[in-house]
Design a protein around this motif. Structure first.
Motif, PDB file in Angstrom:
ATOM      1  N   MET B 162       0.825  -1.213   0.000  1.00 59.68           N
ATOM      2  CA  MET B 162       0.000   0.000   0.000  1.00 59.68           C
ATOM      3  C   MET B 162       0.862   1.268   0.000  1.00 59.68           C
ATOM      4  O   MET B 162       0.541   2.257  -0.663  1.00 59.68           O
ATOM      5  CB  MET B 162      -0.945   0.016   1.219  1.00 59.68           C
ATOM      6  N   ILE B 163       1.971   1.211   0.757  1.00 49.07           N
ATOM      7  CA  ILE B 163       2.885   2.359   0.760  1.00 49.07           C
ATOM      8  C   ILE B 163       3.396   2.604  -0.656  1.00 49.07           C
ATOM      9  O   ILE B 163       3.444   3.738  -1.152  1.00 49.07           O
ATOM     10  CB  ILE B 163       4.069   2.110   1.733  1.00 49.07           C
ATOM     11  N   TRP B 164       3.765   1.526  -1.319  1.00 50.08           N
ATOM     12  CA  TRP B 164       4.264   1.630  -2.692  1.00 50.08           C
ATOM     13  C   TRP B 164       3.178   2.189  -3.618  1.00 50.08           C
ATOM     14  O   TRP B 164       3.440   3.088  -4.421  1.00 50.08           O
ATOM     15  CB  TRP B 164       4.733   0.249  -3.163  1.00 50.08           C
ATOM     16  N   VAL B 165       1.974   1.675  -3.471  1.00 56.82           N
ATOM     17  CA  VAL B 165       0.870   2.137  -4.333  1.00 56.82           C
ATOM     18  C   VAL B 165       0.638   3.637  -4.148  1.00 56.82           C
ATOM     19  O   VAL B 165       0.534   4.394  -5.124  1.00 56.82           O
ATOM     20  CB  VAL B 165      -0.429   1.350  -4.029  1.00 56.82           C
ATOM     21  N   ARG B 167       2.665   5.934  -2.930  1.00 57.09           N
ATOM     22  CA  ARG B 167       3.799   6.836  -3.180  1.00 57.09           C
ATOM     23  C   ARG B 167       4.366   6.739  -4.584  1.00 57.09           C
ATOM     24  O   ARG B 167       4.961   7.688  -5.076  1.00 57.09           O
ATOM     25  CB  ARG B 167       4.924   6.544  -2.172  1.00 57.09           C
ATOM     26  N   ARG B 168       4.231   5.571  -5.179  1.00 54.87           N
ATOM     27  CA  ARG B 168       4.978   5.324  -6.414  1.00 54.87           C
ATOM     28  C   ARG B 168       4.120   5.084  -7.657  1.00 54.87           C
ATOM     29  O   ARG B 168       4.681   4.857  -8.715  1.00 54.87           O
ATOM     30  CB  ARG B 168       5.887   4.095  -6.234  1.00 54.87           C
ATOM     31  N   THR B 169       2.845   5.038  -7.495  1.00 58.43           N
ATOM     32  CA  THR B 169       2.043   4.698  -8.684  1.00 58.43           C
ATOM     33  C   THR B 169       1.106   5.852  -9.058  1.00 58.43           C
ATOM     34  O   THR B 169       0.717   6.659  -8.206  1.00 58.43           O
ATOM     35  CB  THR B 169       1.190   3.437  -8.451  1.00 58.43           C
ATOM     36  N   ASN B 174      -3.876   9.360  -8.246  1.00 61.77           N
ATOM     37  CA  ASN B 174      -5.271   9.563  -8.640  1.00 61.77           C
ATOM     38  C   ASN B 174      -6.216   9.449  -7.440  1.00 61.77           C
ATOM     39  O   ASN B 174      -7.182  10.209  -7.308  1.00 61.77           O
ATOM     40  CB  ASN B 174      -5.678   8.529  -9.697  1.00 61.77           C
ATOM     41  N   LEU B 175      -5.913   8.479  -6.591  1.00 64.46           N
ATOM     42  CA  LEU B 175      -6.752   8.293  -5.391  1.00 64.46           C
ATOM     43  C   LEU B 175      -6.742   9.555  -4.537  1.00 64.46           C
ATOM     44  O   LEU B 175      -7.781  10.029  -4.067  1.00 64.46           O
ATOM     45  CB  LEU B 175      -6.218   7.121  -4.555  1.00 64.46           C
TER      46      LEU B 175
END
Lengths: 346, 311
Positions: B162-165, B167-169, B174-175
């Motif tokens: 989730m941290i990756w999502v 911060r990095r995606t 968009n969220l």
């Protein structure tokens, strides 16, 4: 003056007679409200079964409203009163506030639990039941059978009825063997449906060394049962479970040692009789070993010699040789756990 | 050898703390994504109870815990789809719909349980554990923390994911925009409704998985109302965490740890009223709120349905 006094006394007697007649009532039907469905092998099931049995014995109708939860049941109470119930049994401590209110409003008598001070002649009766005598017997059996000399009590709340059984069990254990350790744990505030909590706490109590668990929990007791089935005692052997109110033999998977079984039928029958006699709401109701409304369940896990000894103790309790006072307050129960006087029950 | 402060007892306490924390962690991580996208998902308790029921039924009849988890997550997604339809697509009040879903699904699962299991109360065998090599052999801590079902490790790993999502995606960005400035996201050519719908569906999956874990591993059975407010605690944790997944993990472990502490205090015979002991987990959460929640900033458009062109 003498004539005046005589006339006054006659008037008073007549008024008393008329008042009594007004309270006495024809009983056509009763209704019972329960928070959960009548299939819990416990409090709800015993209440509904007893209401049906008492109604059948009296030749009257019975209405069952089950699974109402622990919220506001005033609308249901009003509806049942409007349908013509002669007595409404509000079978949950959480209904003890709303039911008397609706009784006042509709003038339909109600029976409530865990509110012994709420008695009102003709209108409100209390049936705070105590299976402490049966729990005492269960404690004696547990102390005889515990291999680790350590038993546990796990409860999902501390209503008066359960407190008295926790205390009775502890007194029984200590009367049988003062050296047996008792561990007492409450799952959470009103955690009646917290099966995961029941399992978690019971596993901790087993981890502390208990090999017999006395559990009171409604739905959460199935979590306790799961814990005893999937955990090993400190010696690697089987952990056993003592249940309350109902009979879980059919779902016990060989770990059910016993149960303090209640039969509430005599209580409801007495209420119906009191309504007819005009004495409803003037006394409290009880269950006891003497009339078998409280009894210890015999299972295959209890050896015959232990069962025989338990029956002798039962006779001593019925005869008054062993006297036991119920303890309803949670703080008093907690004190008993660490310092139970065996002499108190001898 | 048993007894208070024995290895067995301490291990059981810590093991219980983790077991109690995992459903909260899964629900909290799910709710966090929903809130980031601007949807206050009050229906998460209903998604959990659905996941608990379907997860148990599936595991019981198939004998597979994994199928149970999968079915539980799918059940949560199905409820979330309804929530997304009513609240994200149609724009109905999120709180009202969330409460309605929760109450309705609690009643429905209780009814289904009544017809299916109320005479038998079936229970699952103990869940298989996957010991982590070397770590599982550490005294006390090994058996408490590193001998769990594989789903526990995956749940913790989800924090990193989730941290990756976030911060990095692009999806993470968009969220954030869907929750803070949905109109700006729309102007940028990203579908706000689709973004929010995806977030709500993810929430449902995580909540359903949490419910299935609670029923299958935590309790080993299903009974009506078994979630006992765990979904609402997930909402609290998500709000306390200020959008940071690691704080959801910390909050869940604190709550689970406090639950075990209450048991430890009782078993130790601490002579204070039970009610006071039972307040400990909730006091801990409130303390966390005071200490860390003051700077919490919720998305500006949280709870507000998005309608293109609306002011």
């Amino acid at each position: 003056m003498t004539v005046l006094i005589k006339r006054s006394m006659l008037a008073a007697l007549a008024a008393t007679f008329m008042a009594g007649s007004a309270i006495a009532a024809e009983v056509k039907s009763i209704a019972i409200l329960t928070p959960q469905e009548g299939t819990d092998f416990g409090w709800n099931q015993q209440g509904i079964d007893a209401a049906k049995a008492a109604a059948k014995a009296a030749g009257i109708e019975v209405t069952v409203a089950s699974g109402l939860g622990y919220g506001d049941v005033r609308p249901t109470l009003r509806e049942i009163a409007a349908d013509g119930a002669s007595l409404i049994i509000a079978h949950a401590s959480g209904y003890a506030t709303s039911a008397p209110e609706i009784a006042e409003e509709t003038q339909v008598p109600v029976a409530i639990v865990d509110s012994p001070k709420a008695l009102k002649a003709g209108l409100v009766a209390d049936y705070t039941l105590s299976g402490h005598e049966g729990a005492y017997l269960a404690g004696r059996v547990a102390a005889k059978m515990s291999r680790s000399k350590h038993v546990g009590i796990v409860v999902s709340g501390e209503p008066p009825s359960w407190n008295s059984q926790s205390a009775g069990f502890a007194q029984g254990v200590k009367a049988e063997n003062p050296d047996v350790k008792i561990t007492y744990a409450v799952i959470g505030p009103a955690a009646y449906s917290d099966a995961a909590g029941g399992r978690r706490v019971t596993e901790s109590v087993i981890g502390a060394g208990a090999d017999i668990i006395f559990g009171q929990g409604n739905g959460s007791s199935f979590g306790m049962l799961q814990a005893v089935e999937t955990s090993k005692a400190a010696d690697g052997g089987k952990v056993l479970f003592i249940d309350v109110i109902g009979d879980k033999t059919s779902v016990g998977k060989g770990h059910l040692l016993s149960s303090v079984v209640w039969d509430i039928t005599p209580v409801y029958s007495a209420m119906i009789k009191d309504l007819k006699d005009g004495t409803f709401g003037t006394k409290r109701y009880a269950i006891s070993l003497a009339d078998n409304s409280v009894k210890l369940l015999k299972t295959d896990q209890i050896p015959d010699n232990v069962w025989g000894e338990a029956q002798k103790i039962r006779e001593q309790m019925i005869s008054g040789e062993i006297k036991l006072q119920p303890v309803f307050e949670a703080t008093a129960v907690r004190a008993l756990m660490t310092n139970v006087s065996a002499a108190a029950a001898k | 050898m048993g007894g208070f402060a024995s290895d067995t007892f301490l291990a059981a306490l810590l093991f219980g703390a983790v077991t109690a924390a995992i459903p909260l962690l899964l629900a909290g991580l799910g709710e966090q994504m929903s809130e980031k996208a601007g949807v206050l998902n009050i229906g998460i308790e209903g998604m959990m109870i659905t996941g608990a029921y379907l997860g148990f039924v599936s595991a019981y009849y198939s004998g597979s815990f994994w199928l149970g988890f999968l079915t539980g997550a799918a059940g949560g997604v199905a409820v979330a789809a309804l929530m997304a339809l009513l609240c994200v697509r149609i724009g109905l009040n999120q709180i009202v719909i969330g409460i309605a879903l929760t109450l309705g699904l609690e009643g429905l699962t209780a009814l289904l349980h009544h017809f299916q299991f109320s005479r038998s109360y079936p229970r699952l065998p103990a869940a298989e554990v996957t010991p982590i090599p070397l770590l599982a052999d550490i005294p006390v801590l090994g058996s408490a923390l590193f001998r769990h079902h594989l789903i526990v490790y995956l749940a913790v790993a989800m924090v990193v994911v989730m941290i990756w999502v976030y911060r990095r995606t692009q999806f993470g960005i968009n969220l954030q925009a869907a929750g803070d400035k949905p109109a700006a996201l729309d102007v940028a050519g990203i579908d706000v409704i689709r973004t929010r719908t995806a977030a709500v569906l993810f929430t449902g999956g995580m909540a359903g998985l949490g419910g299935a874990y609670l029923a299958n591993v935590g309790a080993g059975l299903f009974i009506p109302f078994i979630t006992n407010g765990a979904g609402f605690l997930g909402i609290v944790l998500a709000m306390l965490a200020r959008g940071q997944p690691v704080w959801v993990l910390v909050g869940a472990l604190v709550f689970g740890g406090c639950l075990s502490m209450t048991t430890a205090a009782q078993v130790a015979g601490v002579n204070i009223p039970t009610d006071v002991i039972q307040m400990l987990p909730f006091l801990a959460v409130m303390a966390m709120l005071v200490l860390f929640g003051r700077r919490a900033s919720l998305p500006a458009a949280l709870g507000i349905p998005y309608e293109r062109g609306a002011r």
